[in-house]
Motif scaffolding. Sequence first.
Motif, PDB file in Angstrom:
ATOM      1  N   UNK A 115       2.740   5.382 -15.814  1.00 37.99           N
ATOM      2  CA  UNK A 115       2.774   5.061 -14.384  1.00 37.99           C
ATOM      3  C   UNK A 115       3.765   5.936 -13.624  1.00 37.99           C
ATOM      4  N   UNK A 116       4.756   6.496 -14.315  1.00 32.88           N
ATOM      5  CA  UNK A 116       5.764   7.335 -13.666  1.00 32.88           C
ATOM      6  C   UNK A 116       5.520   8.823 -13.912  1.00 32.88           C
ATOM      7  N   UNK A 117       4.360   9.170 -14.428  1.00 33.31           N
ATOM      8  CA  UNK A 117       4.078  10.554 -14.820  1.00 33.31           C
ATOM      9  C   UNK A 117       3.701  11.457 -13.646  1.00 33.31           C
ATOM     10  N   UNK A 124      -4.862   9.557 -15.411  1.00 32.98           N
ATOM     11  CA  UNK A 124      -4.233   8.416 -16.083  1.00 32.98           C
ATOM     12  C   UNK A 124      -5.274   7.582 -16.817  1.00 32.98           C
ATOM     13  N   UNK A 125      -6.421   7.373 -16.195  1.00 29.02           N
ATOM     14  CA  UNK A 125      -7.466   6.589 -16.849  1.00 29.02           C
ATOM     15  C   UNK A 125      -7.949   7.287 -18.117  1.00 29.02           C
ATOM     16  N   UNK A 126      -8.082   8.609 -18.080  1.00 25.31           N
ATOM     17  CA  UNK A 126      -8.507   9.337 -19.280  1.00 25.31           C
ATOM     18  C   UNK A 126      -7.483   9.178 -20.405  1.00 25.31           C
ATOM     19  N   UNK A 127      -6.204   9.199 -20.062  1.00 24.34           N
ATOM     20  CA  UNK A 127      -5.157   9.008 -21.064  1.00 24.34           C
ATOM     21  C   UNK A 127      -5.255   7.611 -21.679  1.00 24.34           C
ATOM     22  N   UNK A 128      -5.459   6.603 -20.841  1.00 20.09           N
ATOM     23  CA  UNK A 128      -5.542   5.232 -21.333  1.00 20.09           C
ATOM     24  C   UNK A 128      -6.757   5.039 -22.238  1.00 20.09           C
ATOM     25  N   UNK A 129      -7.874   5.600 -21.852  1.00 19.86           N
ATOM     26  CA  UNK A 129      -9.081   5.466 -22.670  1.00 19.86           C
ATOM     27  C   UNK A 129      -8.894   6.164 -24.013  1.00 19.86           C
ATOM     28  N   UNK A 130      -8.271   7.338 -24.010  1.00 19.85           N
ATOM     29  CA  UNK A 130      -8.022   8.048 -25.269  1.00 19.85           C
ATOM     30  C   UNK A 130      -7.109   7.243 -26.179  1.00 19.85           C
ATOM     31  N   UNK A 131      -6.077   6.610 -25.608  1.00 21.15           N
ATOM     32  CA  UNK A 131      -5.178   5.776 -26.412  1.00 21.15           C
ATOM     33  C   UNK A 131      -5.917   4.575 -26.977  1.00 21.15           C
ATOM     34  N   UNK A 132      -6.780   3.966 -26.157  1.00 20.78           N
ATOM     35  CA  UNK A 132      -7.560   2.821 -26.628  1.00 20.78           C
ATOM     36  C   UNK A 132      -8.431   3.204 -27.810  1.00 20.78           C
ATOM     37  N   UNK A 205       1.662   2.283 -21.435  1.00 21.53           N
ATOM     38  CA  UNK A 205       1.437   3.549 -22.150  1.00 21.53           C
ATOM     39  C   UNK A 205       2.679   4.411 -21.968  1.00 21.53           C
ATOM     40  N   UNK A 206       3.345   4.746 -23.070  1.00 21.96           N
ATOM     41  CA  UNK A 206       4.608   5.471 -23.019  1.00 21.96           C
ATOM     42  C   UNK A 206       4.476   6.835 -23.699  1.00 21.96           C
ATOM     43  N   UNK A 207       5.238   7.792 -23.186  1.00 22.93           N
ATOM     44  CA  UNK A 207       5.200   9.148 -23.723  1.00 22.93           C
ATOM     45  C   UNK A 207       5.623   9.182 -25.185  1.00 22.93           C
ATOM     46  N   UNK A 208       4.937   9.986 -25.980  1.00 29.23           N
ATOM     47  CA  UNK A 208       5.269  10.216 -27.386  1.00 29.23           C
ATOM     48  C   UNK A 208       5.043  11.689 -27.687  1.00 29.23           C
TER      49      UNK A 208
END
Length: 300
Positions: A115-117, A124-132, A205-208
């Motif tokens: 959210x702070x990126x 952001x949605x693409x990142x969340x879907x990839x993590x899911x 979702x946090x940076x890694x």
Amino acid sequence: MPFQQLGEVTHSRAMSQGAAPWIEGLPALVQDLEREWGMLAGSPLSGGSEAYVAEARLADGTRGILKVMLPRDDDTARHEATVLRVAGGEGCARLLREDMSRGAMLLERLGRPLAESGMPPDEQRRVLVAAAQRVWRPGQGLGLQTGEQKAQWLIEYIRATWDSLRRPCSEAAVAYAAACAERRARAHDDARAVLVHGDIHAWNALEAEDGYRLVDPDGLLAEAEYDLGVVVRGEVLEPGDPDPRALVRALAADTGTDATAIWEWAAVERVSSGLVMLTVGLDEEGERYLRSAEVAAEAG
């Protein structure tokens, strides 16, 4: 290190739940965990409401996060630990230590939230879907709540909370959400279901080093479309939109999932999440969710 004060929001929630003895015993509990796990707890972190969360450092220098859940009568802490244990390091944060008898977990320390990126919403949605997608895997036999059970719980929660809040959205939106939840409950199939996170959003979702990892999972055995419905629940639907389902169709095509299932879970989550937000004082965001829920109900 001296015990750091419990955050105001968590303190208020604990008091409202009659957990004053837990608050009083928390400093001693943290000291016990420091001794048993060979770590030092540091400054508490803000933003949560259901746990004491603080920075921590192990004897070997590893940076972590100490999380001690508020006492509850359900299996929330156990389900969270189960997901982190099974999927940690691959989609979710790693679980370094756990003691479910005390609702305590030690997690790897990750970076800032998505959210702070500064990324645009679509990215952001693409990142969340990839993590899911990294979390999804067989979850049978883990003792998790099923998608069918969650759908039934959501129906009861929506109806009761809608009444208690003096009906802040249309009856049509509530009826449509309940009908969608009933259809998702009937569609549940243990053989097809996978491990899902259950609460994927940009603050979880946090940076890694390998991109972004998820924290604070609800943990369910459900169809993968549940997670995708949660991801898109915050998308604003406007009255008169000629194609309100365009996003879920594109998402289904990209992920090989079912667009109707995503749409229906999103419809349920818009109402339930909107009501949660009103309950905790996030009125503007809650009203936005409920307005979108009304548009979804009209679109059918």
